[in-house]
Design a protein around this motif. Sequence first.
Motif, PDB file in Angstrom:
ATOM      1  N   PHE A  39     -17.832 -29.793   2.555  1.00  0.00           N
ATOM      2  CA  PHE A  39     -16.942 -28.825   3.181  1.00  0.00           C
ATOM      3  C   PHE A  39     -17.268 -28.693   4.657  1.00  0.00           C
ATOM      4  O   PHE A  39     -18.417 -28.844   5.068  1.00  0.00           O
ATOM      5  CB  PHE A  39     -17.111 -27.445   2.528  1.00  0.00           C
ATOM      6  N   ILE A  40     -16.233 -28.389   5.442  1.00  0.00           N
ATOM      7  CA  ILE A  40     -16.441 -28.040   6.845  1.00  0.00           C
ATOM      8  C   ILE A  40     -15.830 -26.664   7.079  1.00  0.00           C
ATOM      9  O   ILE A  40     -14.845 -26.295   6.429  1.00  0.00           O
ATOM     10  CB  ILE A  40     -15.829 -29.080   7.818  1.00  0.00           C
ATOM     11  N   PRO A  41     -16.420 -25.891   7.977  1.00  0.00           N
ATOM     12  CA  PRO A  41     -15.868 -24.568   8.278  1.00  0.00           C
ATOM     13  C   PRO A  41     -14.677 -24.699   9.230  1.00  0.00           C
ATOM     14  O   PRO A  41     -14.736 -25.403  10.230  1.00  0.00           O
ATOM     15  CB  PRO A  41     -17.032 -23.845   8.952  1.00  0.00           C
ATOM     16  N   VAL A  42     -13.594 -24.019   8.885  1.00  0.00           N
ATOM     17  CA  VAL A  42     -12.399 -24.003   9.732  1.00  0.00           C
ATOM     18  C   VAL A  42     -11.865 -22.583   9.759  1.00  0.00           C
ATOM     19  O   VAL A  42     -11.422 -22.064   8.718  1.00  0.00           O
ATOM     20  CB  VAL A  42     -11.312 -24.970   9.210  1.00  0.00           C
ATOM     21  N   GLN A  43     -11.924 -21.920  10.890  1.00  0.00           N
ATOM     22  CA  GLN A  43     -11.399 -20.573  11.084  1.00  0.00           C
ATOM     23  C   GLN A  43     -11.834 -19.608   9.980  1.00  0.00           C
ATOM     24  O   GLN A  43     -11.026 -18.896   9.388  1.00  0.00           O
ATOM     25  CB  GLN A  43      -9.873 -20.605  11.192  1.00  0.00           C
ATOM     26  N   CYS A  45     -12.965 -20.256   7.050  1.00  0.00           N
ATOM     27  CA  CYS A  45     -12.752 -20.755   5.682  1.00  0.00           C
ATOM     28  C   CYS A  45     -13.522 -22.061   5.519  1.00  0.00           C
ATOM     29  O   CYS A  45     -13.950 -22.666   6.497  1.00  0.00           O
ATOM     30  CB  CYS A  45     -11.263 -21.015   5.444  1.00  0.00           C
ATOM     31  N   LEU A  46     -13.686 -22.470   4.263  1.00  0.00           N
ATOM     32  CA  LEU A  46     -14.292 -23.768   3.982  1.00  0.00           C
ATOM     33  C   LEU A  46     -13.207 -24.706   3.487  1.00  0.00           C
ATOM     34  O   LEU A  46     -12.389 -24.330   2.644  1.00  0.00           O
ATOM     35  CB  LEU A  46     -15.384 -23.642   2.924  1.00  0.00           C
ATOM     36  N   LEU A  47     -13.208 -25.929   4.015  1.00  0.00           N
ATOM     37  CA  LEU A  47     -12.197 -26.906   3.668  1.00  0.00           C
ATOM     38  C   LEU A  47     -12.898 -28.144   3.119  1.00  0.00           C
ATOM     39  O   LEU A  47     -13.771 -28.714   3.785  1.00  0.00           O
ATOM     40  CB  LEU A  47     -11.386 -27.262   4.923  1.00  0.00           C
ATOM     41  N   GLU A  48     -12.528 -28.557   1.917  1.00  0.00           N
ATOM     42  CA  GLU A  48     -13.127 -29.755   1.335  1.00  0.00           C
ATOM     43  C   GLU A  48     -12.630 -30.982   2.076  1.00  0.00           C
ATOM     44  O   GLU A  48     -11.432 -31.101   2.379  1.00  0.00           O
ATOM     45  CB  GLU A  48     -12.766 -29.877  -0.149  1.00  0.00           C
ATOM     46  N   VAL A  49     -13.549 -31.880   2.407  1.00  0.00           N
ATOM     47  CA  VAL A  49     -13.205 -33.102   3.135  1.00  0.00           C
ATOM     48  C   VAL A  49     -13.934 -34.289   2.509  1.00  0.00           C
ATOM     49  O   VAL A  49     -14.879 -34.117   1.741  1.00  0.00           O
ATOM     50  CB  VAL A  49     -13.576 -32.985   4.633  1.00  0.00           C
ATOM     51  N   ALA A  55     -18.924 -36.350   8.189  1.00  0.00           N
ATOM     52  CA  ALA A  55     -19.856 -36.959   9.134  1.00  0.00           C
ATOM     53  C   ALA A  55     -19.316 -36.859  10.563  1.00  0.00           C
ATOM     54  O   ALA A  55     -20.057 -36.524  11.490  1.00  0.00           O
ATOM     55  CB  ALA A  55     -20.111 -38.414   8.759  1.00  0.00           C
ATOM     56  N   ASP A  56     -18.024 -37.126  10.758  1.00  0.00           N
ATOM     57  CA  ASP A  56     -17.415 -37.027  12.092  1.00  0.00           C
ATOM     58  C   ASP A  56     -17.506 -35.608  12.635  1.00  0.00           C
ATOM     59  O   ASP A  56     -17.829 -35.402  13.810  1.00  0.00           O
ATOM     60  CB  ASP A  56     -15.945 -37.463  12.050  1.00  0.00           C
ATOM     61  N   ARG A  59     -21.149 -34.808  13.540  1.00  0.00           N
ATOM     62  CA  ARG A  59     -21.577 -35.627  14.674  1.00  0.00           C
ATOM     63  C   ARG A  59     -21.018 -35.018  15.966  1.00  0.00           C
ATOM     64  O   ARG A  59     -21.736 -34.856  16.947  1.00  0.00           O
ATOM     65  CB  ARG A  59     -21.091 -37.063  14.517  1.00  0.00           C
ATOM     66  N   ASP A  60     -19.735 -34.653  15.954  1.00  0.00           N
ATOM     67  CA  ASP A  60     -19.122 -34.019  17.130  1.00  0.00           C
ATOM     68  C   ASP A  60     -19.768 -32.676  17.429  1.00  0.00           C
ATOM     69  O   ASP A  60     -20.035 -32.347  18.585  1.00  0.00           O
ATOM     70  CB  ASP A  60     -17.619 -33.823  16.923  1.00  0.00           C
ATOM     71  N   LYS A  61     -20.028 -31.902  16.391  1.00  0.00           N
ATOM     72  CA  LYS A  61     -20.643 -30.587  16.583  1.00  0.00           C
ATOM     73  C   LYS A  61     -22.030 -30.732  17.208  1.00  0.00           C
ATOM     74  O   LYS A  61     -22.389 -29.996  18.131  1.00  0.00           O
ATOM     75  CB  LYS A  61     -20.734 -29.865  15.238  1.00  0.00           C
ATOM     76  N   GLU A  62     -22.803 -31.684  16.730  1.00  0.00           N
ATOM     77  CA  GLU A  62     -24.146 -31.920  17.266  1.00  0.00           C
ATOM     78  C   GLU A  62     -24.066 -32.419  18.703  1.00  0.00           C
ATOM     79  O   GLU A  62     -24.856 -32.025  19.555  1.00  0.00           O
ATOM     80  CB  GLU A  62     -24.901 -32.928  16.390  1.00  0.00           C
ATOM     81  N   ARG A  63     -23.081 -33.262  18.994  1.00  0.00           N
ATOM     82  CA  ARG A  63     -22.915 -33.759  20.364  1.00  0.00           C
ATOM     83  C   ARG A  63     -22.595 -32.612  21.313  1.00  0.00           C
ATOM     84  O   ARG A  63     -23.164 -32.527  22.395  1.00  0.00           O
ATOM     85  CB  ARG A  63     -21.809 -34.804  20.418  1.00  0.00           C
TER      86      ARG A  63
END
Length: 171
Positions: A39-43, A45-49, A55-56, A59-63
Motif C-alpha cells: 500500500f501507498i498513502p494517498v491523501q 488513505c491507503l491504496l493497494e498497488v 518501489a517507484d 524511491r521518489d519519496k526517498e529521493r
Amino acid sequence: MKYAPRKVYIKENNVYVELSYKDFCRRRESDQSYMDKLFIPVQGCLLEVVREQYADFYRDKERWRYLKKLDTNHKLLSLEGFTDSEGNVLDFIVDEAVDVAETVVRAVMVDRLKAAMSLLSGNEQALINAIFFEELSEREVGLRLGVTQSVVNKRKAKILAKLRKIMENKI
C-alpha cells in the motif's frame, strides 16, 4: 503513516473496494494474504498497488527527502516561492553601493571593542571568545567550564555590561 488512514482501497477482481481501516485490520487478521499486499498513502488513505508502483513511490519519496536534506545542509533557497500577492517575483538584488560613513563607524567600533576586550580578565575573554567567535552555545560553554547554562548566561551578561561601560568611557 502517523495516524490511522481514513479509508483503505483494496483491489478485488481488478476493481478497487473501499474499506474502513477497522474492516481492513479485521480482514488482515483473518486472512494472511492481506499481509503480502503493498500500500501507498494517498491523501490520508491507503491504496493497494503492485510491487513496481510501490518501489517507484518510495524511491521518489526517498529521493525528495535526500534532496531536501541537501538543500538544508547547503542552505539553499528556491526563489520561486518569493512572490508578491500578484504572483510577481520579488527583486532580491541588493544595492551594493558602499556607505563609507557606516564602514568607518563600524571600523572604529571594532577597534574600540578590541581595546576593551584586552582589558578583560583571561577567563572573561575566554568566555566571550567561546560564545561569539567559536559560536558555542551557552550550554556547551557551561559543559566545558563545568557550570550550568544559567551561570554562563549571568557571567556573559556581566561581561557584556562591563564591555559596554569600558567602551562608553573611551568615547
